[in-house]
Design an enzyme around this catalytic site. Structure first.
Site, PDB file in Angstrom:
ATOM      1  N   LYS A 211       8.323  -1.407   0.562  1.00  0.00           N
ATOM      2  CA  LYS A 211       8.384  -1.448   2.036  1.00  0.00           C
ATOM      3  C   LYS A 211       8.906  -2.798   2.535  1.00  0.00           C
ATOM      4  CE  LYS A 211       3.974  -0.655   2.477  1.00  0.00           C
ATOM      5  NZ  LYS A 211       3.646  -0.621   1.041  1.00  0.00           N
TER       6      LYS A 211
ATOM      7  N   ARG B 227      -2.265   2.471   8.524  1.00  0.00           N
ATOM      8  CA  ARG B 227      -2.729   2.718   7.157  1.00  0.00           C
ATOM      9  C   ARG B 227      -3.831   3.759   7.102  1.00  0.00           C
ATOM     10  NH1 ARG B 227      -0.787  -2.235   4.595  1.00  0.00           N
ATOM     11  NH2 ARG B 227      -1.238  -2.202   2.379  1.00  0.00           N
TER      12      ARG B 227
ATOM     13  N   ARG C 256       0.924 -13.544  -4.883  1.00  0.00           N
ATOM     14  CA  ARG C 256      -0.160 -13.293  -3.926  1.00  0.00           C
ATOM     15  C   ARG C 256      -1.502 -13.190  -4.640  1.00  0.00           C
ATOM     16  NH1 ARG C 256       1.859  -8.306  -0.342  1.00  0.00           N
ATOM     17  NH2 ARG C 256      -0.325  -7.773  -0.607  1.00  0.00           N
TER      18      ARG C 256
HETATM   19  P1  ADP Z   1       5.524  -3.252  -0.656  1.00  0.00           P
HETATM   20  O1  ADP Z   1       5.876  -4.064   0.565  1.00  0.00           O
HETATM   21  O2  ADP Z   1       5.728  -1.784  -0.439  1.00  0.00           O
HETATM   22  O3  ADP Z   1       4.172  -3.546  -1.180  1.00  0.00           O
HETATM   23  P2  ADP Z   1       7.586  -4.867  -2.014  1.00  0.00           P
HETATM   24  O4  ADP Z   1       8.794  -4.646  -1.187  1.00  0.00           O
HETATM   25  O5  ADP Z   1       6.910  -6.166  -1.911  1.00  0.00           O
HETATM   26  O6  ADP Z   1       6.549  -3.648  -1.811  1.00  0.00           O
HETATM   27  O7  ADP Z   1       8.000  -4.613  -3.545  1.00  0.00           O
HETATM   28  C1  ADP Z   1       7.021  -4.679  -4.596  1.00  0.00           C
HETATM   29  C2  ADP Z   1       7.671  -5.192  -5.877  1.00  0.00           C
HETATM   30  O8  ADP Z   1       8.623  -4.236  -6.364  1.00  0.00           O
HETATM   31  C3  ADP Z   1       8.447  -6.494  -5.722  1.00  0.00           C
HETATM   32  O9  ADP Z   1       8.300  -7.217  -6.927  1.00  0.00           O
HETATM   33  C4  ADP Z   1       9.885  -6.046  -5.518  1.00  0.00           C
HETATM   34  O10 ADP Z   1      10.810  -7.021  -5.953  1.00  0.00           O
HETATM   35  C5  ADP Z   1       9.936  -4.791  -6.392  1.00  0.00           C
HETATM   36  N1  ADP Z   1      10.838  -3.745  -5.883  1.00  0.00           N
HETATM   37  C6  ADP Z   1      11.041  -3.369  -4.597  1.00  0.00           C
HETATM   38  N2  ADP Z   1      11.923  -2.350  -4.514  1.00  0.00           N
HETATM   39  C7  ADP Z   1      12.274  -2.052  -5.780  1.00  0.00           C
HETATM   40  C8  ADP Z   1      13.151  -1.068  -6.374  1.00  0.00           C
HETATM   41  N3  ADP Z   1      13.835  -0.190  -5.612  1.00  0.00           N
HETATM   42  N4  ADP Z   1      13.267  -1.066  -7.721  1.00  0.00           N
HETATM   43  C9  ADP Z   1      12.590  -1.943  -8.480  1.00  0.00           C
HETATM   44  N5  ADP Z   1      11.752  -2.880  -8.004  1.00  0.00           N
HETATM   45  C10 ADP Z   1      11.576  -2.934  -6.674  1.00  0.00           C
HETATM   46  P1  ADP Z   2       0.965  -4.080   0.113  1.00  0.00           P
HETATM   47  O1  ADP Z   2       2.171  -3.511   0.776  1.00  0.00           O
HETATM   48  O2  ADP Z   2       1.244  -4.713  -1.178  1.00  0.00           O
HETATM   49  O3  ADP Z   2      -0.198  -3.146   0.070  1.00  0.00           O
HETATM   50  P2  ADP Z   2       0.311  -5.616   2.540  1.00  0.00           P
HETATM   51  O4  ADP Z   2       0.887  -6.954   2.641  1.00  0.00           O
HETATM   52  O5  ADP Z   2       0.867  -4.526   3.398  1.00  0.00           O
HETATM   53  O6  ADP Z   2       0.386  -5.250   0.993  1.00  0.00           O
HETATM   54  O7  ADP Z   2      -1.254  -5.676   2.807  1.00  0.00           O
HETATM   55  C1  ADP Z   2      -2.088  -6.578   2.119  1.00  0.00           C
HETATM   56  C2  ADP Z   2      -3.534  -6.339   2.525  1.00  0.00           C
HETATM   57  O8  ADP Z   2      -3.680  -6.612   3.933  1.00  0.00           O
HETATM   58  C3  ADP Z   2      -4.038  -4.907   2.353  1.00  0.00           C
HETATM   59  O9  ADP Z   2      -4.512  -4.658   1.032  1.00  0.00           O
HETATM   60  C4  ADP Z   2      -5.152  -4.852   3.404  1.00  0.00           C
HETATM   61  O10 ADP Z   2      -6.315  -5.490   2.925  1.00  0.00           O
HETATM   62  C5  ADP Z   2      -4.592  -5.700   4.528  1.00  0.00           C
HETATM   63  N1  ADP Z   2      -3.854  -4.871   5.511  1.00  0.00           N
HETATM   64  C6  ADP Z   2      -2.519  -4.875   5.745  1.00  0.00           C
HETATM   65  N2  ADP Z   2      -2.200  -3.987   6.698  1.00  0.00           N
HETATM   66  C7  ADP Z   2      -3.368  -3.394   7.092  1.00  0.00           C
HETATM   67  C8  ADP Z   2      -3.715  -2.363   8.007  1.00  0.00           C
HETATM   68  N3  ADP Z   2      -2.779  -1.741   8.754  1.00  0.00           N
HETATM   69  N4  ADP Z   2      -5.016  -2.023   8.126  1.00  0.00           N
HETATM   70  C9  ADP Z   2      -5.977  -2.633   7.400  1.00  0.00           C
HETATM   71  N5  ADP Z   2      -5.718  -3.584   6.495  1.00  0.00           N
HETATM   72  C10 ADP Z   2      -4.424  -3.975   6.325  1.00  0.00           C
END
Ligand code: ADP
Ligand code: ADP
Ligand code: ZN
Length: 205
Positions: free
Chosen positions: A13, A88, A152
């Site tokens: 995302k 979420r 992180r």
């Molecule tokens: P999210 O915001 O949904 O948690 P991220 O965009 O931070 O996910 O991506 C999570 C991990 O996966 C990062 O290490 C990123 O570089 C990698 N990643 C994102 N998109 C892809 C993809 N299409 N193929 C392989 N790795 C990816």
């Molecule tokens: P990822 O895409 O890897 O799950 P985020 O950066 O979106 O990570 O979120 C990290 C953390 O922040 C989540 O695990 C949660 O604890 C909190 N968080 C983020 N967005 C929300 C939301 N909309 N509602 C509740 N908690 C949230």
């Protein structure tokens, strides 16, 4: 353009949001980024949020919804926005429906078995860009801004498992919620980053 990016933790995302926000010139609103900024600055919201984020649980709705309401009220969001990590759960989606009319919900789907590796290998920059150790070739700085990359605190295996379980129980029901509303666009997130981006752009046309 008012868009939500939906998908499990690690689905990509943030990676796509950054590119889409640039292409469409709309703000990228990430609740995770907002919480991390608050934690860094040790604000009251940051102190509350940290205790939940460290455990992989959702920050309480009253805190999260209020933050998003305020952010979407700012002038730059009036022409559109890209929400990443919000809503979420169904309650948050209902609250969002009361204040804004979302046009499309992009659900990035990735095989569940791949997510753990994506997240534990993730390295991030304070500017919001994400990388993966497999592709960094040992680099420790952000290719976009030169910032220092870090891991992180919640990207460890124990917390990730809890986050994936929270996703399945609380967030996955949103797929049906937005399908019923006729807003859902499903994207294959298993492809390469550029291909996923292209698929999203094509489906937004
Ligand atoms: P999210 O915001 O949904 O948690 P991220 O965009 O931070 O996910 O991506 C999570 C991990 O996966 C990062 O290490 C990123 O570089 C990698 N990643 C994102 N998109 C892809 C993809 N299409 N193929 C392989 N790795 C990816
Ligand atoms: P990822 O895409 O890897 O799950 P985020 O950066 O979106 O990570 O979120 C990290 C953390 O922040 C989540 O695990 C949660 O604890 C909190 N968080 C983020 N967005 C929300 C939301 N909309 N509602 C509740 N908690 C949230
Ligand atoms: Zn950077």
């Amino acid at each position: 353009m008012k868009i939500i990016l939906l998908g499990a933790p690690g689905a990509g995302k943030g990676t796509q949001a950054k590119r889409l926000a640039e292409k469409y010139d709309i703000p990228h609103v990430s609740t995770g980024d907002i919480f991390r900024a608050n934690i860094k600055n040790q604000t009251p919201i940051g102190i509350v949020a940290k205790s939940y984020i460290d455990k992989g649980q959702l920050v309480p709705d009253e805190v999260t919804v209020e933050i998003v309401k305020q952010r979407l009220n700012e002038p730059d969001c009036q022409k559109g926005y890209l929400l990443d990590g919000f809503p979420r759960n169904v309650y948050q989606a209902e609250e969002l429906d009361k204040i804004s009319n979302v046009e499309k919900v992009i659900d990035i789907e990735v095989d569940f078995t791949k997510l753990l590796k994506r997240i534990t290998g993730r390295r991030v920059c304070a500017c919001g860009e994400s990388y993966h150790v497999d592709f960094l070739e040992g680099k420790t700085e952000c290719a976009r801004c030169g910032g220092k990359l870090y891991q992180r605190a919640d990207d460890n295996e124990a917390t990730v498992n809890e986050r994936l379980s929270v996703y399945q129980k609380q967030t996955a029901p949103l797929i049906d919620y937005y399908k019923k509303a006729g807003k859902l666009v499903v994207i294959d997130g298993d492809k390469a980053i550029d291909e996923v981006f292209e698929e999203i752009v094509n489906k937004l046309k």
